[in-house]
Design a protein around this motif. Structure first.
Motif, PDB file in Angstrom:
ATOM      1  N   GLN A  71     121.275  59.795  66.497  1.00 43.81           N
ATOM      2  CA  GLN A  71     121.399  59.782  67.955  1.00 43.81           C
ATOM      3  C   GLN A  71     120.023  59.774  68.611  1.00 43.81           C
ATOM      4  O   GLN A  71     119.779  59.003  69.541  1.00 43.81           O
ATOM      5  N   GLN A 105     128.518  54.876  70.259  1.00 42.60           N
ATOM      6  CA  GLN A 105     128.908  56.292  70.207  1.00 42.60           C
ATOM      7  C   GLN A 105     127.718  57.191  70.522  1.00 42.60           C
ATOM      8  O   GLN A 105     127.853  58.182  71.241  1.00 42.60           O
ATOM      9  N   ARG A 109     127.013  59.804  73.897  1.00 43.03           N
ATOM     10  CA  ARG A 109     126.734  61.242  73.737  1.00 43.03           C
ATOM     11  C   ARG A 109     125.362  61.636  74.298  1.00 43.03           C
ATOM     12  O   ARG A 109     124.902  62.749  74.078  1.00 43.03           O
TER      13      ARG A 109
END
Length: 155
Positions: A71, A105, A109
């Motif tokens: 991420q 995704q 986030r």
């Protein structure tokens, strides 16, 4: 963790800081309000950015979003996208690794939207998603503010 809220064209936003680093930007008015130097500087920067993102100086504080290694890699790649530019989820995946789905995704986030500009990621055929309170309308508003050219026809 110290928080400070501000009024914005998208509604109230709340900044959260820890150890001099910004860790989140959330929609809504925070319960606690702390006017420390870092949060005041971040608030003032956002006020100026909303006035004209193309002339805004680089964000003055370090960002420290909580997330996985992947991420953080995606979020770092988002920070490299210039104001007024959009790229697709596929292009983001090509730049940072992974698949368009996994990149999407990670984008979804993102705990520090606007400052980590996830609104600059779109599908090749539509805007994609957005986690702000106004959803897609907020995303399109941010892209319009930046005078971004979209790779699809806005409906």
């Amino acid at each position: 963790m110290p928080q400070l809220s501000l009024h914005s064209p998208l509604g109230p936003l709340t900044l959260t800081e820890e150890d001099g680093k910004l860790i989140s930007l959330d929609w809504g008015w925070g319960r606690d309000q702390t006017e420390n130097p870092q949060l005041c500087e971040a608030r003032d920067w956002l006020d100026q950015w909303f006035d004209d993102p193309k002339t805004a100086k680089p964000f003055p504080l370090p960002l420290e979003p909580f997330g996985t290694v992947y991420q953080k890699k995606i979020w770092a790649a988002l920070c490299d996208i210039p104001v007024g530019t959009v790229i697709t989820y596929k292009e983001l995946a090509e730049r940072a690794g992974g698949s368009p789905r996994s990149a999407g995704q990670a984008v979804g986030r993102n705990p520090i939207p606007i400052l980590i500009p996830c609104h600059r990621i779109v599908s090749s055929t539509h805007p994609g998603g957005y986690s702000g309170d106004g959803g897609i309308d907020d995303k399109l508003w941010l892209l319009e503010l930046e005078e971004a050219t979209l790779p699809f026809t806005k409906k």
